[in-house]
Design an enzyme around this catalytic site. Structure first.
Site, PDB file in Angstrom:
ATOM      1  N   ARG A  98      -3.659   8.420 -10.222  1.00  0.00           N
ATOM      2  CA  ARG A  98      -3.714   8.635  -8.240  1.00  0.00           C
ATOM      3  C   ARG A  98      -4.442   9.218  -7.713  1.00  0.00           C
ATOM      4  NH1 ARG A  98       0.696   6.572  -5.780  1.00  0.00           N
ATOM      5  NH2 ARG A  98       1.510   8.339  -3.898  1.00  0.00           N
ATOM      6  N   THR A 371       2.599  -2.760  -5.835  1.00  0.00           N
ATOM      7  CA  THR A 371       2.684  -2.068  -6.960  1.00  0.00           C
ATOM      8  C   THR A 371       3.234  -3.029  -8.200  1.00  0.00           C
ATOM      9  OG1 THR A 371       3.389   0.188  -5.940  1.00  0.00           O
ATOM     10  CG2 THR A 371       3.526   0.044  -8.327  1.00  0.00           C
ATOM     11  N   ASN A 391      -0.336   0.309  -3.615  1.00  0.00           N
ATOM     12  CA  ASN A 391       0.386   0.997  -2.176  1.00  0.00           C
ATOM     13  C   ASN A 391       1.140  -0.495  -1.942  1.00  0.00           C
ATOM     14  OD1 ASN A 391       2.786   2.725  -0.660  1.00  0.00           O
ATOM     15  ND2 ASN A 391       0.857   2.773   0.697  1.00  0.00           N
ATOM     16  N   ASP A 413       1.837   7.514   1.470  1.00  0.00           N
ATOM     17  CA  ASP A 413       2.584   8.464   0.508  1.00  0.00           C
ATOM     18  C   ASP A 413       2.877   9.429   0.702  1.00  0.00           C
ATOM     19  OD1 ASP A 413       3.033   5.901  -0.905  1.00  0.00           O
ATOM     20  OD2 ASP A 413       2.318   5.901  -1.967  1.00  0.00           O
TER      21      ASP A 413
END
Ligand code: GLY
Length: 613
Positions: A98, A371, A391, A413
């Site tokens: 991430r 995504t 994203n 996010d």
């Protein structure tokens, strides 16, 4: 870091090979399956399997190819999660790649003087970009789990970037959606538009700078992205666009291996994404709630009603509790426990919807199909379920000049302000507030399903709807349906707030809708079908393997017989979750041609930047 071994004693390997092979002979499919969101990515994975790679090498090839041909969905300027299953040792692992907030980020980054969120600031341009994890993940997979050198598994992607790929309907749909933002940054517009206009169908998108960047990564490992010339270029480009990246941000980026979330639903083991994804926890909480009912004995209306009530409650807890576990305490055991499910399900009324406002307060969705997801099973039984993202479509629509790296806008996010909805209408509180170096909460839910006689691999893009789509897919699997059914099932979604069931037209007919409205449910027709699930089923009893790509997308799935090369080059010592031992990287294949001679030194077999120690 300990010295990383490059060569294992051959006899030890042969012994391990025989023992492991014998112990698990019944659990080798002898076939490979790949389902991905783009035919060129599926083909890249097949090429690498046929070159002697395993599922993890194929994952590198598929992920990197998707990064090139689906720039609106994922990319090396983004990040993602890989759920892995190694057939040797039957072990499940989760690779957290991430993105991470820059060290200069702070809670008020996207607020004006009045404390209001500045529209678009966390969405478009260099300031919206978090530090990418995708390049480190490719290196990590190749070093620790793959069987062939990274420069071989990256070759298809480098070729696609250099030679170009043709614009498809889906590309056009996404580029139309983001045309204004793509045109706003000249470096981005030059790559993804055609003289400032939408390209024609079939127009070749060539990304030569990206091909160079990928080549550096292939030759130098993480040093070829997170330091040196390319890092300088990225930082200069980001700062020229108003961003806040520093050299320290790139140098500090680390992959984290985490324990997956594991739970049970009836006779099924679910293995899924842990925080900083909310996916596994929300999925398990919803399944735990549903386990209290005999779904198979209920009619379709009662079943839909209960599934919505389970989604409502599980997404509510997402908003309150979930964030980066390296920064906040996430009560994982409690949220995924059967007792918690019983407590939150106590007020479910089969005859009446529970208004979300009567649950403890928290907030509204917009959506996209950016995504991406792919699923792989190799002939040995190794599995990969990977969900990757930049994203929003085309991420931040910003490319540091000369790098070819289209940046993510994953900073959106985070909750820029408590209870203020992000692009998906998701709200959060302190647990997901911005902090330097923190990972934003995700909904990505790469998942394995295991029963005594079947193994499922699935996942999908779709922002906040990812988790509800995976939940519906799991229920199809539980009903014994085929991957075609999981991926094509008409979808509906409830995320606590707004208090409405978002649905695809085929999910409910008029009579069903009226009956559910009479129970108090509100409906909102989705403006378009959503999701792009990629799924694989391995039937252990018959040893049959089947795969399916979501008909809503342009992806493809393939299943073909492959020889079992049980671990011939796999390590005899696995990395652990709290730090890594010896490298498992063993470039054992002969080079196909001169350009793929493994370069161990360049790979940093002494010390590998980008890997958590
Ligand atoms: N960027 C979408 C997600 O991580 O959930």
């Amino acid at each position: 870091m300990s010295k990383r071994a490059c060569v294992r004693p051959v006899m030890g390997l042969v012994l391990a090979l025989l023992v492991c092979g014998a112990a698990s002979a019944a659990r080798e499919p002898g076939k490979t399956a790949i389902a991905s969101a783009h035919p060129l990515a599926t083909a890249a994975g097949r090429e690498i399997i046929e070159a002697g790679g395993n599922a993890f090498d194929a994952a590198v090839a598929v992920a990197a190819a998707l990064a090139v041909v689906e720039p609106y969905s994922s990319g090396i300027g983004g990040g993602g999660f890989y759920l892995l299953h190694r057939a040797i040792g039957e072990e499940d692992l989760f690779i957290d790649a991430r993105e991470r907030a820059p060290l200069a980020a702070h809670e008020k980054l996207y607020l004006d003087d009045q404390g209001e969120v500045i529209p678009g600031k966390s969405m478009n341009g260099a300031l919206a970009a978090a530090i990418p994890g995708a390049p480190a993940a490719l290196v990590h997979l190749a070093l620790y789990y793959g069987r062939i050198p990274l420069d071989r598994s990256l070759a298809p992607a480098i070729r696609l970037a250099r030679d170009g790929f043709p614009v498809t309907e889906r590309y056009l749909e996404m580029a139309t959606f983001r045309q204004r933002e793509l045109a706003a940054d000249p470096a981005t517009g030059e790559i993804f538009l055609d003289n400032g206009e939408l390209p024609a169908l079939g127009h070749l998108i060539r990304q030569r700078d990206l091909a160079d960047t990928l080549t550096r990564l292939a030759r130098q490992g993480t040093a070829g992205f997170y330091s040196g010339e390319i890092a300088d270029e990225l930082i200069a480009g980001v700062r020229a666009g108003g961003g806040i990246w520093t050299a320290e941000d790139l140098e500090q980026y680390r992959i984290v291996e985490r324990n997956p979330i594991v739970g049970r639903y009836r006779d099924m083991q679910i293995v899924s994404a842990p925080p900083p994804s909310s996916g596994g926890i929300v999925l398990l909480e919803a399944l735990n709630i549903l386990e209290g009912y005999s779904l198979a004995e209920l009619d379709a209306l009662d079943r839909s009603h209960l599934v919505v009530e389970a989604m409502r409650r599980a997404y509510r807890d997402r908003a309150e509790y979930l964030g980066d576990p390296d920064f906040v305490d996430v009560p994982v055991a409690r949220l995924t426990g059967k007792q918690h499910a019983r407590e939150v399900a106590a007020d479910i009324d089969l005859a009446k919807a529970t208004p979300s406002s009567s649950l403890k307060p928290i907030a509204s969705p917009k959506q996209g199909d950016h995504t991406t997801h792919f699923s792989i099973l190799d002939g040995e039984g190794n599995r990969v379920s990977a969900t990757l993202s930049v994203n929003y479509p085309f991420g931040a629509c910003y490319t540091p000049a000369g790098s070819g790296v289209l940046l993510n806008n994953e900073m959106d996010d985070f909750s820029s302000r408590p209870m203020t909805p992000n692009a998906y209408g998701l709200v959060g509180v302190d647990a997901n507030a911005i902090a330097p170096g923190k990972r934003p909460l995700s909904s990505m839910t790469p998942t394995f399903l295991v029963t005594p006689d079947r193994v499922g691999i699935l996942g999908t893009p779709g922002g906040s709807r990812i988790i509800s789509m995976v939940l519906l897919g799991v229920l199809e699997f539980a009903d014994g349906k085929t991957p075609e059914a999981w991926v094509s099932r008409p979808r509906f979604h409830h995320q606590y707030l707004p208090d409405e069931i978002l649905f695809e037209p085929a999910a409910f007919d008029d009579a069903a809708r009226k009956a559910l409205e009479a129970r108090g449910h509100a409906f909102k027709l989705s403006t378009r079908d959503y999701g792009n699930m990629q799924a694989i089923l391995w039937d252990l009893a018959s040893n049959a393997v089947s795969a399916a790509a979501d008909p809503r997308g342009e992806g493809t799935s393939e299943v073909w017989a492959t020889p079992v090369m049980m671990g011939a080059e796999l390590p005899d010592e696995a990395p652990t979750n709290d730090g890594f031992g010896e490298s498992t990287y063993q470039p054992t294949l002969p080079a196909e041609d001169g350009s793929f001679v493994p370069d161990l030194e360049a790979f940093g077999n002494e010390a590998v930047p980008g890997v958590e120690e």
